[in-house]
Motif scaffolding. Structure first.
Motif, PDB file in Angstrom:
ATOM      1  N   ALA A  24     -62.090 -19.890 -25.629  1.00 33.50           N
ATOM      2  CA  ALA A  24     -60.951 -19.718 -26.533  1.00 33.50           C
ATOM      3  C   ALA A  24     -61.382 -19.026 -27.821  1.00 33.50           C
ATOM      4  CB  ALA A  24     -60.299 -21.072 -26.834  1.00 33.50           C
ATOM      5  N   ASP A  58     -54.656 -21.458 -24.219  1.00 36.48           N
ATOM      6  CA  ASP A  58     -54.841 -22.169 -22.954  1.00 36.48           C
ATOM      7  C   ASP A  58     -55.472 -21.251 -21.905  1.00 36.48           C
ATOM      8  OD1 ASP A  58     -54.770 -23.942 -20.842  1.00 36.48           O
ATOM      9  OD2 ASP A  58     -52.580 -24.055 -20.737  1.00 36.48           O
ATOM     10  N   ARG A  60     -57.469 -21.846 -19.563  1.00 34.74           N
ATOM     11  CA  ARG A  60     -57.502 -22.439 -18.222  1.00 34.74           C
ATOM     12  C   ARG A  60     -56.249 -22.054 -17.433  1.00 34.74           C
ATOM     13  NH1 ARG A  60     -60.775 -26.915 -16.903  1.00 34.74           N
ATOM     14  NH2 ARG A  60     -60.992 -27.249 -19.127  1.00 34.74           N
ATOM     15  N   THR A  61     -55.098 -22.094 -18.077  1.00 33.58           N
ATOM     16  CA  THR A  61     -53.846 -21.715 -17.413  1.00 33.58           C
ATOM     17  C   THR A  61     -53.736 -20.199 -17.297  1.00 33.58           C
ATOM     18  OG1 THR A  61     -52.736 -23.713 -18.189  1.00 33.58           O
ATOM     19  CG2 THR A  61     -51.328 -21.862 -17.546  1.00 33.58           C
TER      20      THR A  61
END
Length: 166
Positions: A24, A58, A60-61
């Motif tokens: 991130a 996010d 991961r998404t």
């Protein structure tokens, strides 16, 4: 004696909680720098276009169907790269970024090499990428790694599309 640590390249997310936030932060740096280079500088992540802000908030998404590779110096994330899932024998490298303090240490080359090896393992025949034409150092790196300019698949102005066989 030098204070250089060896850099390891790992898949993210992994088993090291200390590097969970690494992608991130690297993606934020990447997108903020890119927007500034495009002449659309923003003060922080909240000013990024929705698509890019979602990647930072996010990852991961945002990259659920891709593989995120992270370069680690100790427990510090110093580089990242996203390689998309294969489609029709082709994958794409996206979001290659190395922390400026760690540049010229082979990290970007290592990340691209790991992405190419992963792609080969997954039966990919061609890996492609796009890069802004003003990023001459990145283009030179890709050329050294065997990528060649290809016909554009992206309509954005000033974007150079490149590819190479795996």
């Amino acid at each position: 004696m030098t204070d250089q640590r060896e850099v390891a390249i790992v898949r993210w997310p992994g088993r090291r909680p200390s590097v969970e936030a690494g992608p991130a932060a690297l993606l934020a740096s990447y997108h903020l720098r890119t927007e500034a280079e495009k002449g659309a500088a923003v003060a922080d992540v909240s000013g990024l276009p929705d698509r890019y802000r979602a990647e930072v908030l996010d990852p991961r998404t945002a990259f659920a169907d891709a593989v995120v590779l992270v370069a680690l110096s100790g427990d510090t994330a110093v580089g990242c790269l996203v390689v998309t899932a294969p489609v029709g024998g082709r994958s794409e490298i996206k979001r290659l970024w190395t922390d400026p303090a760690f540049r010229s240490k082979g990290i970007a080359s290592g990340l691209v090499g790991a992405a190419l090896a992963l792609s080969a393992e997954n039966g990919v025949r061609t890996v492609r990428l796009s890069v802004w034409k003003w990023r001459a150092d990145a283009i030179a790196l890709y050329e050294r790694l065997g990528f060649a300019v290809a016909e554009s698949w992206d309509e954005r102005d000033q974007l150079v599309c490149m590819e190479r066989a795996v």
